[in-house]
Scaffold this motif. Structure first.
Motif, short mmCIF file in Angstrom:
data_model
loop_
_atom_site.label_atom_id
_atom_site.label_comp_id
_atom_site.label_asym_id
_atom_site.label_seq_id
_atom_site.Cartn_x
_atom_site.Cartn_y
_atom_site.Cartn_z
N VAL A 146 0.85 -1.19 0.00
CA VAL A 146 0.00 0.00 0.00
C VAL A 146 0.89 1.24 0.00
O VAL A 146 1.68 1.44 0.92
CB VAL A 146 -0.93 0.01 1.23
CG1 VAL A 146 -1.77 1.28 1.25
CG2 VAL A 146 -1.82 -1.21 1.22
N SER A 147 0.75 2.06 -1.03
CA SER A 147 1.58 3.27 -1.10
C SER A 147 0.97 4.43 -0.33
O SER A 147 1.67 5.29 0.19
CB SER A 147 1.78 3.68 -2.57
OG SER A 147 0.54 3.86 -3.21
N TYR A 148 -0.38 4.44 -0.26
CA TYR A 148 -1.06 5.51 0.47
C TYR A 148 -1.62 4.91 1.75
O TYR A 148 -2.60 4.18 1.74
CB TYR A 148 -2.20 6.10 -0.39
CG TYR A 148 -2.92 7.25 0.27
CD1 TYR A 148 -2.28 8.47 0.48
CD2 TYR A 148 -4.24 7.12 0.68
CE1 TYR A 148 -2.93 9.53 1.09
CE2 TYR A 148 -4.91 8.17 1.29
CZ TYR A 148 -4.25 9.37 1.48
OH TYR A 148 -4.90 10.42 2.09
N MET A 149 -0.97 5.22 2.89
CA MET A 149 -1.29 4.53 4.14
C MET A 149 -2.41 5.18 4.93
O MET A 149 -2.97 4.57 5.83
CB MET A 149 -0.03 4.44 5.00
CG MET A 149 1.07 3.58 4.41
SD MET A 149 2.48 3.43 5.51
CE MET A 149 3.16 5.09 5.43
N ALA A 150 -2.74 6.43 4.64
CA ALA A 150 -3.75 7.14 5.43
C ALA A 150 -5.16 6.79 4.96
O ALA A 150 -5.91 7.64 4.48
CB ALA A 150 -3.50 8.64 5.34
N VAL A 151 -5.51 5.51 5.09
CA VAL A 151 -6.84 5.04 4.70
C VAL A 151 -7.60 4.67 5.97
O VAL A 151 -7.17 3.81 6.73
CB VAL A 151 -6.75 3.81 3.77
CG1 VAL A 151 -8.14 3.32 3.42
CG2 VAL A 151 -5.98 4.17 2.50
N THR A 232 8.82 3.24 -1.76
CA THR A 232 7.48 3.59 -1.28
C THR A 232 6.65 2.38 -0.90
O THR A 232 5.79 2.46 -0.03
CB THR A 232 6.71 4.39 -2.36
OG1 THR A 232 6.67 3.61 -3.57
CG2 THR A 232 7.40 5.71 -2.64
N THR A 233 6.91 1.25 -1.54
CA THR A 233 6.19 0.00 -1.24
C THR A 233 7.21 -1.13 -1.08
O THR A 233 7.55 -1.80 -2.07
CB THR A 233 5.18 -0.34 -2.35
OG1 THR A 233 5.86 -0.27 -3.62
CG2 THR A 233 4.02 0.63 -2.35
#
Length: 263
Positions: A146-151, A232-233
């Motif tokens: 997951v590259s965008y962790m703020a989920v 990033t991943t």
């Protein structure tokens, strides 16, 4: 109402048992199969009951759909577990963990993997809440991609900040372990006789001692792309999933004409 897993025969000294779901469906099952699969069921069947010659009946809190799917996995030629969504998988995973069905838990976790990949953070929080170690491991591994962790996920409300920080620490440790690989220089030679690389170049050296520092341009582009992805991943899966990109096609063309070596 009668359930799918019906049997009316005895096995040795084991007695038949009726499991009654929360929505009133009765499942007639072999007692010995459940005792062999679950220490919880073993203890449950030892509790005193007023059967008065009848088959022992045990009331459970699970729905008939959950019980049916779990019980089917303990009979010959069990179906391959499948889940339509992670929400669909949750009650099955919880029940398997509750009754300590260790024989089928790994198969259930793997069946849930495609749904875990949709939102690994949600699956991780769910697994932490229920202390499902195998599911925690799978979810944490998928979280690396997951590259965008703020989920946000509502399951995060059920875990501590410490549990979330441990997940971030695991990701950071994986990224740190890749730093050396990311920083290294791998050079496919532009010279057909190159097998090693050093700071200077001399094409008059014998084969095996050519000192060429020039890297093929296609590989330079590819390696920079890999470095960016891994930074990033931090998961090897991102490299496996590059697919049929122009870079990968270049590798296919150049594969037989260069030797890839390290400095």
């Amino acid at each position: 109402m009668q359930g799918y897993c019906k049997c009316s025969t005895e096995h040795g000294t084991g007695l038949d048992v009726v499991l009654c779901s929360s929505d009133g469906v009765e499942f007639h099952v072999f007692r010995w199969i459940l005792e062999d699969s679950s220490p919880i069921f073993t203890d449950m069947f030892q509790l005193p009951t007023d059967t008065t010659g009848k088959v022992q009946t045990v009331d459970l809190t699970e729905t008939s759909d959950t019980l049916k799917r779990l019980l089917e996995l303990h009979y010959p030629l069990p179906p391959q577990p499948q889940f339509a969504s992670f929400e669909d998988a949750k009650p099955i995973l919880v029940a398997a963990d509750k009754y300590q069905l260790s024989k089928v838990a790994p198969a259930l976790a793997l069946a849930a993997l495609p749904r875990i990949r949709v939102n690994p953070l949600r699956a991780y929080a769910f697994a932490v809440r229920h202390n499902m170690l195998e599911l925690i491991r799978l979810s944490a591994k998928e979280f690396l991609q997951v590259s965008y962790m703020a989920v946000y996920s509502e399951e995060l409300e059920d875990i501590t900040a410490g549990a979330y920080l441990r997940l971030l620490a695991y990701r950071k440790a994986c990224a740190a372990s890749l730093e050396g690989l990311i920083a290294s220089n791998w050079y496919p030679s532009t010279c057909a006789s190159c097998t090693t690389h050093s700071p200077s170049c001399s094409r008059n050296k014998p084969r095996g001692h050519c000192y060429c520092t020039l890297a093929a341009s296609w590989f330079t582009t590819y390696w920079e792309h890999v470095r960016e992805l891994l930074s990033t991943t931090p998961s090897h899966e991102v490299i496996k999933n590059l697919g049929d990109t122009p870079i990968m096609r270049c590798i296919g063309i150049a594969r037989d004409s260069v030797s890839v070596l390290t400095m």
